[in-house]
Design a protein around this motif. Structure first.
Motif, mmCIF file in Angstrom:
data_model
loop_
_atom_site.group_PDB
_atom_site.id
_atom_site.type_symbol
_atom_site.label_atom_id
_atom_site.label_comp_id
_atom_site.label_asym_id
_atom_site.label_seq_id
_atom_site.Cartn_x
_atom_site.Cartn_y
_atom_site.Cartn_z
ATOM 1 N N THR A 33 0.841 -1.189 0.000
ATOM 2 C CA THR A 33 0.000 0.000 0.000
ATOM 3 C C THR A 33 0.883 1.249 0.000
ATOM 4 O OG1 THR A 33 -0.140 -0.015 2.414
ATOM 5 C CG2 THR A 33 -1.905 -1.116 1.206
ATOM 6 N N THR A 34 0.276 2.379 -0.322
ATOM 7 C CA THR A 34 0.989 3.650 -0.355
ATOM 8 C C THR A 34 0.141 4.732 0.290
ATOM 9 O OG1 THR A 34 1.929 5.347 -1.823
ATOM 10 C CG2 THR A 34 0.077 4.097 -2.687
ATOM 11 N N VAL A 87 -2.326 6.457 -12.038
ATOM 12 C CA VAL A 87 -1.093 5.701 -11.807
ATOM 13 C C VAL A 87 0.129 6.603 -11.923
ATOM 14 C CG1 VAL A 87 0.355 3.786 -12.599
ATOM 15 C CG2 VAL A 87 -2.136 3.579 -12.689
ATOM 16 N N ARG A 88 1.078 6.432 -11.005
ATOM 17 C CA ARG A 88 2.386 7.065 -11.100
ATOM 18 C C ARG A 88 3.421 5.970 -11.346
ATOM 19 N NH1 ARG A 88 2.853 9.071 -6.420
ATOM 20 N NH2 ARG A 88 4.476 7.798 -5.475
ATOM 21 N N ILE A 140 -1.098 0.184 -3.816
ATOM 22 C CA ILE A 140 -2.458 0.708 -3.891
ATOM 23 C C ILE A 140 -2.676 1.693 -2.737
ATOM 24 C CG2 ILE A 140 -4.901 0.103 -3.936
ATOM 25 C CD1 ILE A 140 -3.379 -1.063 -6.266
ATOM 26 N N PRO A 141 -3.339 2.827 -2.974
ATOM 27 C CA PRO A 141 -3.583 3.785 -1.887
ATOM 28 C C PRO A 141 -4.227 3.137 -0.664
ATOM 29 C CG PRO A 141 -4.135 4.777 -3.991
ATOM 30 C CD PRO A 141 -3.831 3.330 -4.275
ATOM 31 N N ALA A 154 -13.250 -2.767 -1.548
ATOM 32 C CA ALA A 154 -13.780 -3.172 -2.854
ATOM 33 C C ALA A 154 -12.977 -2.528 -3.987
ATOM 34 C CB ALA A 154 -15.254 -2.789 -2.969
ATOM 35 N N ARG A 155 -12.630 -1.251 -3.826
ATOM 36 C CA ARG A 155 -11.849 -0.579 -4.864
ATOM 37 C C ARG A 155 -10.434 -1.126 -4.922
ATOM 38 N NH1 ARG A 155 -10.533 5.936 -5.560
ATOM 39 N NH2 ARG A 155 -10.005 5.800 -7.784
ATOM 40 N N HIS A 156 -9.869 -1.431 -3.757
ATOM 41 C CA HIS A 156 -8.533 -2.023 -3.677
ATOM 42 C C HIS A 156 -8.496 -3.346 -4.448
ATOM 43 C CE1 HIS A 156 -4.749 -2.452 -1.076
ATOM 44 N NE2 HIS A 156 -4.733 -3.468 -1.912
#
Length: 267
Positions: A165-166, A201-202, A233-234, A240-242
């Protein structure tokens, strides 16, 4: 009636209380095992028990063989949960494996290994906290890393994909690879921005990555110089979004890289 009311009240409280990450892991692991039992292409192959200073645990491993997989198949290793205190990537990877067992539609000629929770001893409270992401695979004494090192040498992966995660509000894709050589995978061929839309995305590319950490520590002993791709992933994204982001990225990444390898083999 009082007893029934008490039971119902406890049940209602249980529904309202958030499930712990460890409980969510074991619940999803059970569902994944159930799906894999019915699959002809996905297999469970755990390692263990591994011994820690205060107990033991199994390192869960799942393997996917696409139709027509041979010794020349694209071989990739997917790693999640290098820190048991952050299990969102682990849960997303388990759900991806479950979906793959139910609908094995990634394509032919694939040999994929999944380690959804590397820090297995940590989750089992069988060892003190560790930073497994920074371990040197060639020299580590951590039981899980020793298993991964042996597996990497045995299977000769073309690449490793690590989930984390980030704190950023956008997905970060970071590539670790050796400087361009005849056997190294071309970084720009791995995935493109168009294929990740609509995710924000970066992209980061780290050539000449530190060979003293992670799977690249054993690169010199593998038949093909591998890459390591880190998908972050943030942390603030809902579950669900992850999960959806992980599934989208992994499917498109595997399909693109499989196509590139197949094309290169016929040049």
């Amino acid at each position: 009636m009082k007893l029934l009311s008490s039971v119902l009240a406890r049940h209602e409280r249980a529904l309202l209380e958030p499930i712990s990450p460890a409980a969510a892991w074991h619940e999803q692991l059970f569902r994944t095992f159930r799906a894999v039992e019915q699959s002809r292409h996905v297999f469970a192959s755990p390692f263990g028990p591994l011994r820690g200073s205060a107990g033991s645990a199994h390192l869960q491993r799942f393997v996917y063989f696409g139709p027509g997989a041979t010794d020349a198949a694209l071989r990739l290793s997917f790693l999640g949960g290098l820190d048991h205190r952050e299990l969102r990537g682990s849960l997303a990877l388990l759900r991806f494996i479950e979906g793959l067992a139910l609908a094995p539609d990634l394509g032919q000629g694939l040999d994929l290994s999944f380690f959804p929770l590397v820090d297995a001893l940590g989750l089992a409270e069988a060892t003190p906290a560790r930073d497994l992401a920074e371990e040197n695979w060639a020299t580590s004494t951590e039981p899980e890393i020793q298993v991964l090192e042996h597996d990497a040498r045995l299977r000769g992966y073309h690449g490793f994909v690590r989930l984390e995660t980030t704190t950023s509000d956008e997905v970060t894709v970071r590539l670790h690879a050796e400087a361009a050589t005849e056997n190294a995978a071309p970084p720009l061929e791995l995935i493109s921005s168009d294929e990740i839309e609509p995710l924000p995305v970066r992209w980061e590319v780290e050539a000449d990555a530190d060979p003293r950490r992670g799977p690249l520590a054993v690169a010199d002993d593998l038949p093909v110089a591998p890459f390591e791709l880190v998908l972050a992933i943030p942390a603030l994204w809902p579950a669900a979004r992850h999960t959806a982001a992980v599934s989208l990225f992994l499917k498109r990444f595997v399909r693109r890289h499989r196509g590139f390898i197949a094309y290169a083999q016929h040049l």
